[in-house]
Enzyme design. Sequence first.
Site, PDB file in Angstrom:
ATOM      1  N   ARG A  23      -4.502  15.725 -17.662  1.00 45.15           N
ATOM      2  CA  ARG A  23      -3.712  14.551 -18.097  1.00 45.15           C
ATOM      3  C   ARG A  23      -3.910  13.149 -17.591  1.00 45.15           C
ATOM      4  O   ARG A  23      -3.935  12.205 -17.887  1.00 45.15           O
ATOM      5  CB  ARG A  23      -2.209  14.672 -18.143  1.00 45.15           C
ATOM      6  CG  ARG A  23      -1.663  16.149 -18.829  1.00 45.15           C
ATOM      7  CD  ARG A  23      -0.439  16.494 -18.717  1.00 45.15           C
ATOM      8  NE  ARG A  23      -0.259  16.823 -17.107  1.00 45.15           N
ATOM      9  CZ  ARG A  23       0.639  16.838 -16.344  1.00 45.15           C
ATOM     10  NH1 ARG A  23       2.045  16.658 -16.879  1.00 45.15           N
ATOM     11  NH2 ARG A  23       0.710  17.339 -15.005  1.00 45.15           N
ATOM     12  N   GLU A  28       1.591   8.834  -5.226  1.00 38.19           N
ATOM     13  CA  GLU A  28       2.864   7.735  -4.419  1.00 38.19           C
ATOM     14  C   GLU A  28       2.294   6.878  -3.888  1.00 38.19           C
ATOM     15  O   GLU A  28       1.484   6.967  -2.900  1.00 38.19           O
ATOM     16  CB  GLU A  28       3.641   8.588  -3.502  1.00 38.19           C
ATOM     17  CG  GLU A  28       5.046   8.208  -3.196  1.00 38.19           C
ATOM     18  CD  GLU A  28       5.838   9.008  -2.412  1.00 38.19           C
ATOM     19  OE1 GLU A  28       5.574   9.113  -0.945  1.00 38.19           O
ATOM     20  OE2 GLU A  28       6.626   9.600  -2.918  1.00 38.19           O
ATOM     21  N   GLN A  46       7.827  -9.476  -2.344  1.00 37.42           N
ATOM     22  CA  GLN A  46       7.439  -9.742  -3.477  1.00 37.42           C
ATOM     23  C   GLN A  46       6.098  -9.129  -3.924  1.00 37.42           C
ATOM     24  O   GLN A  46       5.190  -8.536  -2.983  1.00 37.42           O
ATOM     25  CB  GLN A  46       6.884 -11.361  -3.338  1.00 37.42           C
ATOM     26  CG  GLN A  46       6.252 -12.015  -4.484  1.00 37.42           C
ATOM     27  CD  GLN A  46       6.069 -13.433  -4.195  1.00 37.42           C
ATOM     28  OE1 GLN A  46       6.876 -13.973  -3.946  1.00 37.42           O
ATOM     29  NE2 GLN A  46       4.868 -13.896  -4.735  1.00 37.42           N
ATOM     30  N   ASP A  47       6.184  -8.535  -5.230  1.00 38.99           N
ATOM     31  CA  ASP A  47       4.890  -7.900  -5.718  1.00 38.99           C
ATOM     32  C   ASP A  47       4.128  -9.004  -6.646  1.00 38.99           C
ATOM     33  O   ASP A  47       4.675  -9.638  -7.546  1.00 38.99           O
ATOM     34  CB  ASP A  47       5.282  -6.603  -6.582  1.00 38.99           C
ATOM     35  CG  ASP A  47       5.543  -5.396  -5.848  1.00 38.99           C
ATOM     36  OD1 ASP A  47       5.536  -5.739  -4.742  1.00 38.99           O
ATOM     37  OD2 ASP A  47       5.968  -4.378  -6.391  1.00 38.99           O
ATOM     38  N   ASN A  48       2.882  -9.058  -6.561  1.00 35.54           N
ATOM     39  CA  ASN A  48       2.161  -9.716  -7.399  1.00 35.54           C
ATOM     40  C   ASN A  48       0.896  -9.058  -8.165  1.00 35.54           C
ATOM     41  O   ASN A  48       0.540  -7.892  -7.785  1.00 35.54           O
ATOM     42  CB  ASN A  48       1.028 -10.893  -6.700  1.00 35.54           C
ATOM     43  CG  ASN A  48       2.148 -11.789  -5.859  1.00 35.54           C
ATOM     44  OD1 ASN A  48       3.236 -12.000  -6.174  1.00 35.54           O
ATOM     45  ND2 ASN A  48       1.630 -12.331  -4.641  1.00 35.54           N
ATOM     46  N   ARG A  59     -11.821 -14.963  -6.196  1.00 32.17           N
ATOM     47  CA  ARG A  59     -10.505 -15.667  -5.848  1.00 32.17           C
ATOM     48  C   ARG A  59     -10.371 -15.386  -4.320  1.00 32.17           C
ATOM     49  O   ARG A  59     -10.399 -14.367  -3.836  1.00 32.17           O
ATOM     50  CB  ARG A  59      -9.397 -14.918  -6.630  1.00 32.17           C
ATOM     51  CG  ARG A  59      -9.386 -15.086  -8.136  1.00 32.17           C
ATOM     52  CD  ARG A  59      -8.332 -14.119  -8.737  1.00 32.17           C
ATOM     53  NE  ARG A  59      -8.341 -14.197 -10.167  1.00 32.17           N
ATOM     54  CZ  ARG A  59      -7.836 -14.916 -11.127  1.00 32.17           C
ATOM     55  NH1 ARG A  59      -7.072 -15.786 -10.778  1.00 32.17           N
ATOM     56  NH2 ARG A  59      -7.940 -14.604 -12.359  1.00 32.17           N
ATOM     57  N   HIS A  62      -7.956 -16.941   0.671  1.00 32.20           N
ATOM     58  CA  HIS A  62      -6.609 -17.664   0.752  1.00 32.20           C
ATOM     59  C   HIS A  62      -5.690 -17.003   1.784  1.00 32.20           C
ATOM     60  O   HIS A  62      -5.862 -15.905   2.255  1.00 32.20           O
ATOM     61  CB  HIS A  62      -5.697 -17.449  -0.642  1.00 32.20           C
ATOM     62  CG  HIS A  62      -6.654 -17.936  -1.747  1.00 32.20           C
ATOM     63  ND1 HIS A  62      -6.316 -17.149  -3.019  1.00 32.20           N
ATOM     64  CD2 HIS A  62      -7.357 -18.746  -2.054  1.00 32.20           C
ATOM     65  CE1 HIS A  62      -7.194 -18.059  -3.819  1.00 32.20           C
ATOM     66  NE2 HIS A  62      -7.779 -18.749  -3.165  1.00 32.20           N
ATOM     67  N   LYS A  72      -0.117  -8.327   3.299  1.00 34.60           N
ATOM     68  CA  LYS A  72      -0.336  -7.908   2.174  1.00 34.60           C
ATOM     69  C   LYS A  72      -0.585  -6.469   1.923  1.00 34.60           C
ATOM     70  O   LYS A  72      -1.315  -6.004   2.837  1.00 34.60           O
ATOM     71  CB  LYS A  72      -1.525  -8.564   1.523  1.00 34.60           C
ATOM     72  CG  LYS A  72      -1.095 -10.093   1.177  1.00 34.60           C
ATOM     73  CD  LYS A  72      -2.134 -10.887   0.558  1.00 34.60           C
ATOM     74  CE  LYS A  72      -1.888 -12.416   0.479  1.00 34.60           C
ATOM     75  NZ  LYS A  72      -2.884 -13.192  -0.077  1.00 34.60           N
ATOM     76  N   HIS A 119      -7.720 -14.019   2.791  1.00 35.67           N
ATOM     77  CA  HIS A 119      -7.819 -12.899   1.626  1.00 35.67           C
ATOM     78  C   HIS A 119      -8.787 -13.334   0.328  1.00 35.67           C
ATOM     79  O   HIS A 119      -8.267 -14.314  -0.146  1.00 35.67           O
ATOM     80  CB  HIS A 119      -6.643 -11.949   1.458  1.00 35.67           C
ATOM     81  CG  HIS A 119      -6.751 -11.009   0.399  1.00 35.67           C
ATOM     82  ND1 HIS A 119      -6.225 -11.258  -0.849  1.00 35.67           N
ATOM     83  CD2 HIS A 119      -7.476 -10.113   0.315  1.00 35.67           C
ATOM     84  CE1 HIS A 119      -6.466 -10.043  -1.592  1.00 35.67           C
ATOM     85  NE2 HIS A 119      -7.218  -9.248  -0.977  1.00 35.67           N
ATOM     86  N   TYR A 132      -0.468  -6.108  -5.526  1.00 30.27           N
ATOM     87  CA  TYR A 132      -0.303  -6.382  -4.039  1.00 30.27           C
ATOM     88  C   TYR A 132       1.055  -6.777  -3.677  1.00 30.27           C
ATOM     89  O   TYR A 132       1.782  -7.323  -4.577  1.00 30.27           O
ATOM     90  CB  TYR A 132      -1.290  -7.141  -3.619  1.00 30.27           C
ATOM     91  CG  TYR A 132      -1.425  -8.562  -3.678  1.00 30.27           C
ATOM     92  CD1 TYR A 132      -0.743  -9.544  -3.089  1.00 30.27           C
ATOM     93  CD2 TYR A 132      -2.177  -8.885  -4.764  1.00 30.27           C
ATOM     94  CE1 TYR A 132      -0.983 -10.921  -3.415  1.00 30.27           C
ATOM     95  CE2 TYR A 132      -2.091 -10.321  -5.385  1.00 30.27           C
ATOM     96  CZ  TYR A 132      -1.710 -11.175  -4.496  1.00 30.27           C
ATOM     97  OH  TYR A 132      -1.812 -12.466  -4.949  1.00 30.27           O
ATOM     98  N   LYS A 169      -9.952 -25.100  -6.898  1.00 27.79           N
ATOM     99  CA  LYS A 169      -9.290 -24.951  -5.407  1.00 27.79           C
ATOM    100  C   LYS A 169     -10.321 -24.334  -4.611  1.00 27.79           C
ATOM    101  O   LYS A 169     -10.599 -24.644  -3.527  1.00 27.79           O
ATOM    102  CB  LYS A 169      -8.102 -24.340  -5.700  1.00 27.79           C
ATOM    103  CG  LYS A 169      -7.231 -24.243  -4.112  1.00 27.79           C
ATOM    104  CD  LYS A 169      -5.785 -23.527  -4.634  1.00 27.79           C
ATOM    105  CE  LYS A 169      -5.694 -22.495  -3.641  1.00 27.79           C
ATOM    106  NZ  LYS A 169      -4.350 -21.646  -3.741  1.00 27.79           N
ATOM    107  N   ASP A 170     -10.687 -23.107  -5.080  1.00 33.33           N
ATOM    108  CA  ASP A 170     -11.676 -22.476  -4.270  1.00 33.33           C
ATOM    109  C   ASP A 170     -12.934 -23.091  -4.180  1.00 33.33           C
ATOM    110  O   ASP A 170     -13.649 -22.858  -3.014  1.00 33.33           O
ATOM    111  CB  ASP A 170     -11.754 -20.884  -4.933  1.00 33.33           C
ATOM    112  CG  ASP A 170     -10.633 -20.074  -4.808  1.00 33.33           C
ATOM    113  OD1 ASP A 170      -9.816 -20.332  -4.012  1.00 33.33           O
ATOM    114  OD2 ASP A 170     -10.542 -19.239  -5.429  1.00 33.33           O
TER     115      ASP A 170
END
Length: 190
Positions: A23, A28, A46-48, A59, A62, A72, A119, A132, A169-170
């Site tokens: 399947r 976890e 916080q989760d992004n 990206r 940063h 992170k 990162h 993350y 920005k980058d």
Amino acid sequence: MNISDSPLPGLRLIEPRRFGDHRGFFAEIWNRKAYEDQGIAIDWVQDNHSLSATPSTLRGLHFQAPPHAQAKLVRCGRGRLFDVVVDLRRGSPTYGQWGGFELSAENGHQLLIPAGFAHGFVTREPNTEIVYKCSDYYAPETEGAVAWEDPEIGIDWGLDGTDPILSDKDRAAPRLSGVDTPFTYEETAP
């Protein structure tokens, strides 16, 4: 789970156990007690979740400065990416050095990035998603960046001559030599 230290102090590669059958699989990916038993006691707040539609989307690099510096816990939810960190901790034996790791939905690896690292990542497949956890909230007034192509750092992004897709920005980020790093290395930092 298997946790490996990297040559950059504090940076750790985590391989959660997967249980699979016809399947698919179950894994976890976060368990506070299991991680604390391994010496990882971080209060994630916080989760992004980020989607990059096109391969070679880059990206980064940063960071957030104190008092809102972020550790992170990074993984790839779909597709494949090359995740990169640069040590910005003044006094670190690996200051200015980089590490790169392939993260994919297939391998399920996670990267624990302590505060004090820049990162970034580049996508290898269409519709790649990165997910993350962060140890502090987004605080735009503390944002910083380092140029992805800084020759003094010398990151091999594996682009093989392809121009990356970048934000303005980058594209405008300064070289590391132009960044007054707000981080200091602490040998016991997680």
